[in-house]
Write a protein that holds these residues in place. Structure first.
Motif, PDB file in Angstrom:
ATOM      1  N   UNK A  38       0.930  -1.121   0.083  1.00 38.01           N
ATOM      2  CA  UNK A  38       0.084  -0.070  -0.164  1.00 38.01           C
ATOM      3  C   UNK A  38       0.906   1.224   0.056  1.00 38.01           C
ATOM      4  N   UNK A  39       1.919   1.336   0.763  1.00 35.40           N
ATOM      5  CA  UNK A  39       2.893   2.531   0.847  1.00 35.40           C
ATOM      6  C   UNK A  39       3.575   2.651  -0.487  1.00 35.40           C
ATOM      7  N   UNK A  40       3.815   1.367  -1.258  1.00 37.54           N
ATOM      8  CA  UNK A  40       4.489   1.624  -2.519  1.00 37.54           C
ATOM      9  C   UNK A  40       3.517   1.938  -3.468  1.00 37.54           C
ATOM     10  N   UNK A  41       2.492   1.664  -3.421  1.00 39.79           N
ATOM     11  CA  UNK A  41       1.374   2.273  -4.344  1.00 39.79           C
ATOM     12  C   UNK A  41       1.131   3.742  -3.995  1.00 39.79           C
ATOM     13  N   UNK A  42       0.998   4.149  -2.736  1.00 38.58           N
ATOM     14  CA  UNK A  42       0.968   5.672  -2.484  1.00 38.58           C
ATOM     15  C   UNK A  42       2.088   6.380  -2.764  1.00 38.58           C
ATOM     16  N   UNK A  43       3.204   5.756  -2.907  1.00 42.40           N
ATOM     17  CA  UNK A  43       4.688   6.513  -3.303  1.00 42.40           C
ATOM     18  C   UNK A  43       4.526   6.932  -4.922  1.00 42.40           C
ATOM     19  N   UNK A  44       4.100   5.940  -5.394  1.00 39.67           N
ATOM     20  CA  UNK A  44       3.619   6.060  -6.913  1.00 39.67           C
ATOM     21  C   UNK A  44       2.925   7.014  -7.082  1.00 39.67           C
ATOM     22  N   UNK A  45       1.713   7.048  -6.395  1.00 38.17           N
ATOM     23  CA  UNK A  45       0.794   8.341  -6.608  1.00 38.17           C
ATOM     24  C   UNK A  45       1.365   9.324  -6.389  1.00 38.17           C
ATOM     25  N   UNK A  46       2.207   9.805  -5.388  1.00 38.07           N
ATOM     26  CA  UNK A  46       2.829  10.743  -4.933  1.00 38.07           C
ATOM     27  C   UNK A  46       3.734  11.307  -6.213  1.00 38.07           C
ATOM     28  N   UNK A  47       4.512  10.268  -6.747  1.00 37.49           N
ATOM     29  CA  UNK A  47       5.606  10.731  -7.786  1.00 37.49           C
ATOM     30  C   UNK A  47       4.822  11.108  -9.106  1.00 37.49           C
TER      31      UNK A  47
END
Length: 164
Positions: A38-47
């Motif tokens: 989930x954190x990885x997916x959120x990081x991709x969104x932020x990027x």
């Protein structure tokens, strides 16, 4: 053909699948891997901001932030209390570490709910604004959550060692 349905067959099928998976065995390690994803997916969104991800992806993440991760935390807290409450030989630092984990869960949940609300606003807005603020909130959350889980992993590993 866009007639209203009395229910969602798609959601019912997905719910049945999720219920079957939820009834299978897991571990705190496996749960943490799901949260890291989930954190990885959120990081991709932020990027990718200000480009908004698909609504379905956001809806799933919002549900995980509002319901899934908090449920994991409550279960983890109950397990920690049970393990530490039944053994008078526990080292004091482990009790303090468990207390810190529980306190951090409450702090993290506040941020999770704020992030879920911000993602809902972003998802539902026709012209999303303040992508920079959303990106900052997302980064704050996943950084804090990753650090917290690393700490939990250490405490849980130590608890396993003391139980041998």
């Amino acid at each position: 053909m866009d007639r209203k349905l009395p229910f969602s067959p798609l959601k019912q099928a997905m719910t049945a699948q999720m219920e079957a998976e939820a009834g299978s065995e897991s571990s705190f390690r496996a749960e943490h891997e799901l949260i890291r994803a989930v954190c990885d997916r959120l990081e991709a969104i932020a990027d990718a901001l200000p480009i908004a991800p698909q609504r379905e992806s956001l809806s799933e993440l919002i549900a995980l932030l509002q319901f899934g991760i908090p449920a994991h935390c409550r279960h983890e807290e109950a397990a920690l209390k049970e393990v530490l409450g039944n053994d008078a030989e526990d080292r004091e630092w482990l009790r303090q570490a468990a207390s810190l984990i529980i306190e951090e869960h409450h702090d993290n949940e506040t941020i999770m709910l704020e992030l879920a609300e911000a993602l809902e606003d972003y998802r539902d807005s026709q012209a999303p604004v303040r992508a920079d603020a959303l990106g900052y909130l997302i980064r704050h959350f996943f950084s804090q959550m990753r650090r917290h889980m690393a700490w939990e992993d250490q405490v849980i590993a130590e608890l396993r060692l003391t139980r041998r």
